[in-house]
Every structure is written in structure tokens, then in C-alpha cells.
Design an enzyme around this catalytic site. Structure first.
Site, PDB file in Angstrom:
ATOM      1  N   LYS A   1      46.235  26.280  40.618  1.00 54.16           N
ATOM      2  CA  LYS A   1      45.968  27.624  41.009  1.00 54.16           C
ATOM      3  C   LYS A   1      46.392  28.366  39.819  1.00 54.16           C
ATOM      4  O   LYS A   1      47.548  28.675  39.433  1.00 54.16           O
ATOM      5  CB  LYS A   1      46.928  27.870  42.282  1.00 54.16           C
ATOM      6  CG  LYS A   1      46.743  29.368  43.007  1.00 54.16           C
ATOM      7  CD  LYS A   1      45.266  29.278  43.389  1.00 54.16           C
ATOM      8  CE  LYS A   1      44.966  30.635  44.211  1.00 54.16           C
ATOM      9  NZ  LYS A   1      43.619  30.719  44.785  1.00 54.16           N
TER      10      LYS A   1
ATOM     11  N   SER B   1      38.896  30.815  46.897  1.00 56.46           N
ATOM     12  CA  SER B   1      40.248  31.159  47.563  1.00 56.46           C
ATOM     13  C   SER B   1      39.914  31.930  48.706  1.00 56.46           C
ATOM     14  O   SER B   1      39.406  31.398  49.601  1.00 56.46           O
ATOM     15  CB  SER B   1      41.031  31.808  46.563  1.00 56.46           C
ATOM     16  OG  SER B   1      42.232  31.887  46.838  1.00 56.46           O
TER      17      SER B   1
END
Length: 596
Positions: free
Chosen positions: A186, A381
Site C-alpha cells: 500500500k 483501492s
């Protein structure tokens, strides 16, 4: 006096009636005099600038001039023209093509047009004058013939992704980025917290770069009748002069625009005319306008709470959860709608807003309305979150998707203000009232609460994704950790169901709705786009009758295009540094600067 007023009112009433009758007459006359499609024509498309995914429903652009053609406009126009005997050929001026996925969407439409016996020609004065044109040429390779000026070049130099890392710069300023993420892939805030690629960040970036490159090499080789090794060799040799591109069989010939257009017109026959694709669509109409209704709902831009919005400085759109959820509800409640296509083009954003949209997808399915998600350039996402429970997910091979992960945190700016001689003094009640304030780092207790929140969100994201994709949780979690995949890799890993764009999504929507494959359908956008007058009313503060109205929050678009274009350049620099809106969502996957 009373008679005077009665007479005056009667006169005004009569004028009003005459005005309405006259207006109706003018509308009928305008309809009757609407330009028709020429009986012999060559379609023309200018791709000097990238096509937008969707025209913002809150835009006043239509009041100041024509709105640009969208990706769907071109796809629909070419599908319509493929079966239109009046259309003899397509000629496209190729410049910037947008994202790899958008390029593939147009590329597929061109190939389908060719498959119906229509000629296609691509031309450019030069492919990438002192700049990378690999993606643009990848699109051109799908055409029957490719021409460039004798003075042009072919800069198919490959692919590159660039991302700034500013940890040391922030340290010099006295700013401390304090962020946590789930998990190592991430990379939404790595630009702030790192000074270089981390090993996982580099691994993911190298993989999706290689995947995109392989797709382009394979596509160019197939269409130009070359081997992949030859194409790679030509790319490594680039930039190529026009004569080298011709020798390498990458272009059909070296011609100027007038020569290309003149030959096309001659081949089309007597009375042939050129007509822009968007004008053709306006006159000929879209395909898929009769039959059972398939709803099309757009989710474009960063996901946020509230209504859809547009930004005149960035030129971008925002996916407002309230607007998209309302559109999904309306489509679900409409008895005519047999299935819903959700078009997603988003790097993510707010977790709560993403969940609001996901819930409406779930409710649509529970109500018996199949939902097919189709992904544009990005569906990462939060962009993946809103689509993950759809019955089927379609992505282009070049769609950047996944990034199943979460981050959150803040910038601590106490040292910066100290250097500037500024002191902030606060009065607060509550132990954590200043938790998200920028004057101090998180206490251990506050960091523990933040970590608990991230763990909860990550667990929710991965659990729902595993259920939606019918994958074991352990398998899904191995693909998650915030990692971005290309659509091609996502298909191999079970994160999407099929590769393609609008046509594939429509095919799957018919299948899910138990309609015959050849059934005629009416693809209806929800919500219906409002006229400029309605948008203007909203700008003046007028609202719809209830929360289910199609109203959106609007940003006034200035007709001073030159000024806006200049401001956008300044805005883009600020966006890269995180100084303007962006990077606010917990489910966000920023895309690096691309050179293709």
C-alpha cells in the site's frame, strides 16, 4: 381600472400562449432541419488529446460550447457505423490517447469496425516529437494503414513510471508524515514517507509495467505482422526517423495530411464527405436504444462522501457516493431495468463513501437486478471496493486495479511553524480531541486506536472481497496487501472475470438478465444528464424536491479556457506534492506519472 387590469392580464396570457406555440413550432422546425448523415462519408476522429471517460453531469460546458467526445461516444459511434452502409472508412489523427485501458477500449472498437469490412487509417505528423509515443503507436497499430509525415519521428521508446519521493524535503521543512498502511504494497503515502521505492513498491510497479509492455508488444506484433522480438528490437532502437519506421514496417507510408485525406476521399467515391465521429453519433444516434432497458451508472474519479463533483483546475471528476448510490437505487427501483452496468474509473478514496456505493450494489443484486462492473483506466483501492460485489467484473488488460488495502495518518507540522515563528495554542476537552491535529505526533494510545481502525477496515475489505470473488480468504489476502495489478494479471488471479470494455459488459449484462445474446436493448444512463438550465439553477442555490433527485454539487466551469488550462498546470504540480486535494481517502492508490 379593474377592466384595464383584466385586459392586461388577458393580453399577457395571450402573449404567453403565442410564445409557447411559437417555441414549439421552432423546436419542430429545428428538428425537421436537423442535418442528416451524408450518403457517402468517411468518419474522422481527432485524438490529439485524451478522451474523457465521462462528461460530468454537473458541467456547464454545454452552455459555452460542445462537450468533448467521451470513450463511450467513440465506442458507440464505431459500433453504429460498422453496420452503416453510408460509412466507407475511418481516419484518425492520433496524438495523446490517455490510459492504457482507454487506449485498448478504442483499439477494440477500431478492430470491430474493421471486422465489418470498413477501412481504417491512422495518421500523425509525428509520433511523439521529443516525447514518448509508445502508447499512441500501440493504438495506431490496430489500423489497416498508418502514415506519418516524412519529417516525423516514431518515438516508441517503451514505458516508464515516475514517482517523486519527498521524505527528506519534508524533513528540511520541519514536516513529519506520520502514516500507517495495510500492508507493505500500500504505497499511497510512500511519496511522503520514503526517499526511494521500497522493495514491495518496486516489485509491484515493475510487474505492472512489464505486464503493460508485454501487452503492447504483443498487440503491435500481431497487427503489423512482425515477431515480438523484432518489435522489442525496434523499441530499443527508438526514437526512429520516419524512413526507419517505414523500413521496419511500423508505418505504411510517409504522407502529409492532405495526401492521406485526398486518397481516402477518392477511394470512397463521388460525393464523399468527411464527418467527425461525434457529429455522426449526434445525427445517426447511438446503438442500443430500443428494447429491454440496461442501466448504465458511472463512478468516475476519487471516491468521496456527498454528491458528484468536478474540478475546473484539475479537469477531473469526483465520484460522490450520494450521487452514485442514488443512481443505483433509481435503476434498481425501475421495473424496466433488467440489469445494471457500473462503469468505474477511480483510484479510490473514502472508505465510508466506497462502502455506501458497495451497499447499493448489494441491494440491487438482492432485488434481482444483476450488476456488471466494467473498469476503465483505474479501479484501484476504493475503486475496486465499489465493484467487488458485482455479479461479474470486466477489465481491460491494461486497467490498473486491485490495491486491496488501507492507509491513514497525518502530517505533523509543529517544527515548521516553530521555524516560522508561529505558535498554535489550543484549549480542548477530551483526551483525544487533538488526535488528528497537526501539532503533535500520535501518542502510543492514539496510534493503537488508529491501528485498530486500519485493521478493522482491512479485515472488512478483504473479507468482503473474498466473498464477492468466491475466493478463500487466505488466497484473497495473498493478492491484497495494497498491491496494484493490471487487468490481465487480475484475471489470472481471479480478481476480475473477463477482459474487455463496454461491449463485453453489455454481453454479460444480457446473459445475467437471461436475455438472448442477440436481443435488442436500450442502454440508459442513470441519472439522466441535466440540461445546462438545471445546472445553472443549482449554481444559484435551487435544490431538487428530495434526496433522490439527480442534483449534484457543481463547480462553475469558466468559459475562459486558456486561463483554466494555465491554472491546471500549476494545480498539477501542487497535486504531485500533496499540497492540494487528493490522497485524503483511506482506500486510495495514487498512480505514478507515466511516460508511454
Amino acid at each position: 381600472m379593474k377592466r384595464f387590469f383584466i385586459g392586461a392580464l388577458a393580453f399577457v396570457g395571450a402573449l404567453s400562449v403565442l410564445f409557447v406555440v411559437g417555441l414549439v413550432g421552432l423546436m419542430v422546425l429545428a428538428s425537421a432541419s436537423k442535418p442528416s448523415v451524408p450518403s457517402n462519408l468517411v468518419l474522422e476522429l481527432d485524438l490529439e488529446n485524451p478522451l474523457p471517460e465521462n462528461s460530468a453531469g454537473d458541467s456547464l460546458a454545454g452552455a459555452f460550447g460542445e462537450e468533448p467526445a467521451t470513450v463511450r461516444d467513440v465506442v458507440d459511434a464505431l459500433e453504429k457505423a460498422g453496420s452503416d452502409a453510408r460509412v466507407k472508412a475511418l481516419v484518425v489523427r492520433i496524438g495523446q490517447t490517455g490510459t492504457p485501458a482507454a487506449t485498448q477500449e478504442i483499439r477494440d472498437a477500431v478492430k470491430a469496425f474493421r471486422a465489418k469490412g470498413k477501412k481504417t487509417v491512422a495518421y500523425s505528423d509525428t509520433f511523439g516529437e521529443l516525447g514518448n509515443s509508445t502508447l499512441s503507436y500501440y493504438l495506431a497499430s490496430a489500423f489497416d494503414e498508418i502514415y506519418i509525415q516524412p519529417s516525423g519521428d516514431l518515438n516508441i521508446t517503451g514505458l516508464a513510471f515516475e514517482l517523486p519521493f519527498a521524505r527528506d524535503a519534508f524533513a528540511k521543512l520541519g514536516v513529519t508524515p506520520q502514516y500507517s498502511a495495510r500492508y507493505e504494497y500500500k504505497n499511497a503515502v510512500n511519496s511522503f514517507t520514503e526517499q526511494d521505492f521500497t522493495a514491495p513498491h518496486r516489485e509491484a510497479t515493475e510487474r505492472f509495467t512489464q505486464s503493460l509492455f508485454e501487452q503492447m508488444v504483443r498487440g503491435i506484433a500481431e497487427e503489423r505482422g512482425l515477431t515480438e522480438d523484432v518489435v522489442r528490437g525496434l523499441i530499443d532502437k527508438a526514437p526512429l526517423m520516419a524512413s526507419e519506421a517505414l523500413e521496419g514496417k511500423l508505418v505504411t507510408g510517409l504522407r502529409y495530411r492532405d495526401e492521406v485525406m485526398g486518397e481516402l476521399k477518392a477511394q470512397a467515391g463521388d460525393g464523399a464527405r468527411f464527418l467527425y465521429v461525434e457529429k455522426y453519433l449526434e445525427r445517426a444516434g447511438r446503438p442500443h436504444v430500443v428494447g429491454d432497458t440496461i442501466a448504465l451508472v458511472y463512478g468516475v474519479g476519487e471516491v468521496a462522501r456527498g454528491k458528484n463533483r468536478s474540478n475546473p483546475l484539475s479537469g477531473g471528476q469526483g465520484m460522490g457516493a450520494e450521487s452514485v448510490a442514488a443512481a443505483l437505487r433509481k435503476a434498481t427501483e425501475d421495473s424496466r431495468v433488467k440489469a445494471i452496468i457500473l462503469r468505474v474509473d477511480s483510484p479510490g478514496g473514502s472508505y465510508v463513501a466506497s462502502d455506501t456505493i458497495r451497499r447499493e450494489v448489494q441491494r440491487a443484486k438482492e432485488a434481482g437486478k444483476p450488476v456488471i462492473a466494467t473498469m476503465g483506466g483505474y479501479a484501484a483501492s476504493g475503486g475496486y471496493y465499489v465493484a467487488m460485489e458485482a455479479d461479474r467484473i470486466v477489465a481491460q488488460p491494461g486497467t490498473l486495479t486491485g490495491s486491496i488495502g488501507v492507509y491513514a495518518g497525518k502530517f505533523v507540522t509543529a517544527d515548521l511553524w516553530h521555524k516560522l515563528g508561529v505558535n498554535f495554542d489550543t484549549v480542548s476537552v477530551g483526551k483525544n480531541a487533538e488526535m488528528y491535529g497537526s501539532d503533535a505526533v500520535f501518542t502510543p494510545e492514539q496510534q493503537a486506536r488508529l491501528d485498530a481502525t486500519l485493521d478493522r477496515i482491512y479485515e472488512d475489505f478483504t473479507t468482503r472481497a473474498a466473498a464477492g470473488r468466491k475466493l478463500p480468504l487466505e488466497k484473497l489476502q495473498s493478492l491484497a496487501k495494497g498491491r496494484v495489478w493490471t487487468g490481465e494479471d487480475a484475471l489470472a488471479n481471479g480478481l476480475v472475470d473477463a477482459l474487455g470494455g463496454y461491449p463485453k459488459a453489455l454481453e454479460l449484462a444480457k446473459e445475467a438478465a437471461k436475455l438472448p445474446a442477440d436481443a435488442r436493448v436500450n442502454v440508459q444512463v442513470y441519472p439522466r444528464k441535466k440540461p445546462a438550465s438545471a445546472v445553472l439553477s443549482e449554481l444559484l442555490g435551487q435544490r431538487g424536491e428530495n434526496s433522490e433527485d439527480d442534483a449534484v454539487t457543481v463547480s462553475a466551469l469558466s468559459p475562459w479556457g486558456g486561463l483554466v488550462a494555465g491554472l491546471r498546470q500549476v494545480y498539477a504540480v501542487g497535486a504531485k506534492l500533496g499540497l492540494v486535494e487528493g490522497h485524503r481517502g483511506e482506500l486510495y492508490a495514487p498512480m505514478p506519472e507515466a511516460s508511454w
